[in-house]
Design an enzyme around this catalytic site. Structure first.
Site, mmCIF file in Angstrom:
data_model
loop_
_atom_site.group_PDB
_atom_site.id
_atom_site.type_symbol
_atom_site.label_atom_id
_atom_site.label_comp_id
_atom_site.label_asym_id
_atom_site.label_seq_id
_atom_site.Cartn_x
_atom_site.Cartn_y
_atom_site.Cartn_z
ATOM 1 C CB SER A 132 32.785 22.701 38.900
ATOM 2 O OG SER A 132 33.566 23.836 39.110
ATOM 3 C CE LYS A 133 33.847 17.485 33.569
ATOM 4 N NZ LYS A 133 33.224 17.244 32.212
ATOM 5 N NE ARG A 134 35.183 27.803 39.237
ATOM 6 C CZ ARG A 134 33.902 27.625 39.789
ATOM 7 N NH1 ARG A 134 33.021 26.902 38.758
ATOM 8 N NH2 ARG A 134 33.383 28.153 40.692
ATOM 9 C CG HIS A 135 36.932 23.841 42.077
ATOM 10 N ND1 HIS A 135 35.852 23.695 41.841
ATOM 11 C CD2 HIS A 135 37.366 25.130 42.363
ATOM 12 C CE1 HIS A 135 35.256 25.044 42.466
ATOM 13 N NE2 HIS A 135 36.141 25.732 42.846
ATOM 14 N N GLY A 136 39.757 21.089 39.771
ATOM 15 C CA GLY A 136 40.517 19.711 39.443
ATOM 16 C C GLY A 136 39.344 18.538 38.892
#
Length: 472
Positions: free
Chosen positions: A238-242
């Protein structure tokens, strides 16, 4: 033998993300490997969330990755009449029925079922009412209430579903729009799709779709559900991983061939081979080599692959690819010959085009800024005389070749009784502002006599200013 026909069918409610791109690649490669047909279909029946901007973002990403399609793009909103025809077929055969229950009623009864410990599915209240069309009514599928449905998945193997657990799903909403599970089956049947390759988040949709195929008397495609992609913490990417958008990787300076190579290797393998050309991928790709376990997205691995492709690409191509990144840094434009020579020196040490553009700064900028730590260590009062002597010798030098330059430096070092590095590293800082760069003589040759002498004069002025302000 009938041709293999695959499809990629994104919903245009956002950008093309990494997981979707890998699914598209698997479909594209499978079709190309078998000399089949690859279809692009846009599932845009969610009118509230689908946008033209998202459609363009998806098409741009597909084109950037080099995934050409043989048919399409088809748009579901242009096929509404076809869905209505199929609804009539199912109504006529008794496999579907009209339902007058409002969404609020259905939800209330679901909650009551949950409280009573029953499965919160539609209770079939309108199954046998024999209703016809009317305001607010939907069409539901008459799902078998007994028996099992088996998904023989090409990746996961056989999966069995109890039909009693399945719902009488809505096929046509009250506004006349088809639902996902119905539209996708109609599309796949009418387009002759032979293999449905998609993410394993669709596994639970598949038994409903299989039952629809049976109700329509249509042959089943082969299903292959690809495991999801995880972040480094082994949760869903997801976005939290980049960045998860394909085009974000273009903006970060990745090459499309590197991203393609990396995405295909997320879940597919061919022995220990890591690097594949596009032709090799087409030749070797097959679903039998797709693993059943989730793959972990590793940015360092992607950077390693990208660096490989940067090293292998002709400098003239890289020159053109890096130009937008140089412009984004508001750096001066240089002619193609100069830029190509500079790029060639940075190929072995650049992992992305963005990194390369930043590294080009000292080549193309009018003035260089010194790294503070490098300046303190190497632009010292002891270097003032060597710099001045070097300027005098460079000014009288006719041929500015690497060989001639090396001789000047070695002669100067010998005359001063120091090792070559004692002169070379301070000169590097004077010319580039940093301590790590391509070969010094290479740099001097590319920068040219005028720029090199100007920067050495600037370094002398910098040293003298420091001596005045800090006499110690």
């Amino acid at each position: 033998m009938e041709p293999i026909i695959t499809r990629f069918a994104p919903s245009p409610t956002g950008y093309l993300h990494i997981g979707g791109a890998r699914t598209a690649l698997f479909n594209w490669l499978f079709a190309r490997h078998h000399r089949g047909v690859f279809i692009l279909r846009i599932e845009d029946t969610d009118l509230e969330r689908s946008t033209e901007e998202s459609i363009k973002a998806i098409l741009d990403a597909m084109e950037w990755l080099g995934m050409d399609w043989d048919q399409g793009p088809y748009y579901q909103t242009a096929r509404l009449e076809l869905y209505r025809e199929y609804v009539q077929r199912l109504l006529g055969s008794g496999h579907a029925y009209w339902c007058e229950c409002s969404p609020e009623e259905v939800e209330r009864r679901r909650q009551e079922a949950l409280k009573a410990g029953r499965k919160p599915k539609y209770d079939g209240r309108c199954r046998d009412k024999g209703l016809g069309p009317g305001p607010g009514r939907v069409v539901r599928f008459r799902c078998p209430q007994a028996g099992t449905t088996v998904l023989n998945d090409l990746i996961k193997g056989p999966i069995e579903f109890d039909n009693a657990e399945l719902d009488d799903l809505v096929l046509l909403r009250s506004d006349g729009m088809p639902t996902y599970n119905f539209a996708v089956v109609v599309d796949d049947v009418s387009m002759g799709i032979t293999h449905v390759i998609r993410g394993d988040d669709h596994v639970n949709n598949t038994p409903r779709q299989i039952l629809l195929y049976h109700a329509l008397g249509a042959p089943l495609p082969r299903f292959a559900h690809v495991p999801m992609i995880l972040g480094q913490d082994r949760t869903r990417l997801s976005k939290r991983h980049g960045a998860t958008s394909v085009m974000a990787y273009k903006d970060m300076g990745f090459l499309p061939e590197a991203l393609v190579n990396y995405l295909v290797r997320l879940g597919w393998s061919y022995g220990d081979q890591e690097i594949f050309s596009r032709d090799e991928l087409i030749e070797k790709f097959d679903l039998s080599r797709v693993g059943s376990s989730a793959a972990v997205f590793d940015m360092e691995k992607l950077l390693w692959l990208n660096a490989h492709y940067i090293r292998e690409k002709p400098a003239a191509e890289l020159r053109d690819l890096v130009k937008p990144f140089v412009r984004a840094l508001n750096l001066p434009e240089k002619d193609d010959v100069f830029l190509e020579r500079a790029v060639a020196t940075l190929q072995p040490r650049s992992r992305t085009l963005k990194e390369m553009a930043e590294a080009l700064r000292f080549y193309v900028a009018d003035e260089v800024a010194y790294d503070e730590q490098a300046a303190r260590k190497f632009l010292t009062p002891e270097m003032l005389r060597p710099f001045q002597m070097l300027i005098q010798r460079l000014e009288t030098l006719d041929g500015f070749s690497e060989e001639a330059l090396e001789k000047i430096f070695r002669d100067l070092a010998e005359e001063l009784g120091v090792k070559l590095g004692k002169i070379a590293q301070p000169v590097r800082v004077a010319l580039t502002g940093v301590t790590a760069s391509p070969g010094l003589f290479e740099i001097i040759d590319i920068l040219g006599k005028k720029v090199v002498i100007h920067r050495l004069h600037k370094a002398c002025a910098f040293i003298q200013k420091r001596m005045t302000s800090d006499p110690k």
